[in-house]
Design an enzyme around this catalytic site. Structure first.
Site, PDB file in Angstrom:
ATOM      1  CG  HIS A 112      -2.290   0.593   0.893  1.00 47.63           C
ATOM      2  ND1 HIS A 112      -2.481   1.554  -0.075  1.00 47.63           N
ATOM      3  CD2 HIS A 112      -3.525   0.344   1.411  1.00 47.63           C
ATOM      4  CE1 HIS A 112      -3.761   1.886  -0.123  1.00 47.63           C
ATOM      5  NE2 HIS A 112      -4.412   1.164   0.761  1.00 47.63           N
ATOM      6  CG  ASP A 119      -4.016   4.146  -5.723  1.00 50.94           C
ATOM      7  OD1 ASP A 119      -4.545   3.331  -6.507  1.00 50.94           O
ATOM      8  OD2 ASP A 119      -3.604   5.260  -6.099  1.00 50.94           O
TER       9      ASP A 119
END
Length: 478
Positions: free
Chosen positions: A448, A452
């Site tokens: 992450h 995204d």
């Protein structure tokens, strides 16, 4: 007499042959000796095979950098040998019989040994603004792995980037700290009979590794008059007998690499996305082409289609095909797709990768996939088979299961896990009737810090399109 060590053998071979490359032992502290190809008294030729060793990266054959006679072998198959330790004593051809040993085994002496300067070719374009001074071969290597040479620290003369610099940069991306057992576990599980006695445990309950050479190892003696204790269950049953001791499996090869890789993956903030894909049209297409002569008799599975579709989807979402720079100052976006394939072997989980998937057809991918699977099963993967992966696919469906929460293979930033194909009821396009459909469950994991949710969802949608409309794969063949 000359002494052949892991460090010295690898460097000599790197300079004279192509089986190993400079930097092959960087980041590696020890190897397991798999087998000897010679015995004491044998004559060896220059470049003749001496032994086979396995690190946590690959299995490598060590050859002799000089001709001579093997006088002494310092280790047995199964021994763990430190890099730099002496492997064998070889009396060099033409050397006087009483010549003293040359100390070639210590890393310090090895590091100070002079090396020939690298042979490079370059033109005026290498010296322009923003250009990197290096050889065409090094540029080709960097391009193969999608590396920007400006990110590589040069060590060659005149700030030239060498092949070793590029490989060291690759190692820095894939390296992870060695996993260790926590102090609590170490203190809780005795590893010797003496520690077991200090903890008031019977000696036979000590968590002791099995000897590598049982014929030369003896079990620890019991105290005079002492016998194996009787368990409560045995007393109740009226029979005596010790409880079986646990088995200790040494972490070596692929299993050791998996420990280090997963330790690194555990430090990455993951998120996951799951999806269903209707593979009905792909099932039909595979049935039509599975006997095509272009396959050369190879059994065509669904995996080559999945690999090709992933490469095309990565072209649309290149951030998923990236790595985070070691200092976390930049994202390295790879311009090639080297797809790692998780392979379950008797030696542990291996993840070799197919290079330049974006340039290859489904038929070629099927052939290369089979080659890697066979090499992994035989413990014969080369270092180049392991290096440079940019994206990984794990097919858990061949064993069982539908969804998973896969962990990435650092320094990659994404991974795909494929479940089994199931025949399930689904609504037809009219929304009124129900029909059977071939449904594949997929699970994606991503770093992450780099990827995204919208990007990963977009990649999943693109991959799904290529699988549900497999004819579109023909439009992107090169």
């Amino acid at each position: 007499m000359r002494r052949l060590s892991l460090t010295q053998a690898s460097r000599a071979l790197a300079a004279l042959a192509t089986d190993l490359v400079p930097g092959a032992w960087e980041g590696i502290k020890e190897c397991e000796l798999v087998q000897w190809f010679v015995k004491e008294g044998d004559a060896v030729e220059e470049f003749g095979r001496i032994c086979e060793v396995q690190s946590d990266k690959a299995t490598v054959e060590i050859t002799s950098p000089f001709a001579g006679t093997v006088r002494h072998l310092h280790h047995q198959p199964g021994d763990v040998v430190q890099v730099g330790a002496v492997l064998a004593d070889i009396h060099a051809e033409g050397a006087p019989p009483g010549e003293p040993d040359e100390q070639l085994a210590t890393p310090a002496a090895d590091e100070s040994a002079p090396r020939p300067p690298p042979v490079t070719t370059h033109g005026p374009e290498d010296l322009g603004a923003g250009k990197v001074l290096t050889s065409p071969a090094v540029r080709s290597l960097a391009q193969e792995h999608g590396i920007d040479l400006k990110l590589v620290t040069p060590t060659g003369p005149g700030a030239r980037v060498t092949k070793g610099d590029v490989l060291a940069f690759l190692d820095s991306l894939s390296s992870a700290p060695t996993s260790t057992v926590t102090q609590e576990v170490t203190e809780a599980v005795p590893t010797t009979a003496e520690q077991a006695l200090r903890k008031e445990l019977p000696p036979h309950h000590a968590h002791v590794a099995q000897p590598l050479h049982p014929a030369t190892s003896q079990p620890p003696p019991l105290a005079p008059g002492a016998g194996p204790p009787e368990s409560a269950a045995a007393r109740e049953a009226g029979t005596a007998g010790p409880a079986p001791a646990p088995t200790l499996l040494p972490l070596r090869g692929y299993r050791k690499a998996m420990v280090r890789s997963m330790e690194a993956a555990g430090k990455v903030p993951h998120f996951h996305l799951c999806e269903e894909v209707d593979v009905g049209r792909l099932v039909e297409l595979r049935e039509e082409v599975r006997g095509d002569p272009a396959l050369g008799g190879i059994k065509l599975t669904y995996m080559p289609f999945f690999i090709k579709a992933a490469a095309l989807a990565l072209r649309e979402y290149p951030l998923v095909n990236s790595s985070l720079a070691p200092d976390e100052s930049a994202i390295i976006q790879h311009n090639v797709v080297n797809t790692g394939i998780a392979v379950n072997t008797p030696y542990g989980l291996a993840v070799p990768n197919i290079k330049n998937v974006q340039l290859k057809s489904v038929a070629v991918l099927a052939q290369e996939l089979l080659q890697l699977q066979r090499a992994a099963a035989d413990n014969k993967l080369r270092q180049e088979d392991i290096r440079g992966g940019t994206f990984t696919i794990s097919n858990i469906g061949t064993i069982g299961g539908t969804y998973a929460a896969p962990l990435i293979n650092p320094p990659e930033v994404a991974i795909m896990a494929l479940g089994k194909i199931q025949r399930l009821p689904r609504f037809a396009p009219d929304g009124a009737s129900v029909a059977g459909a071939d449904i594949l469950s997929i699970s994606l994991g991503a770093d992450h810090r780099v990827v995204d949710g919208a990007t990963l969802a977009g990649f999943a949608k693109a991959w799904r399109h290529f699988i549900e409309c497999p004819g579109s794969l023909l439009l992107h063949l090169q």
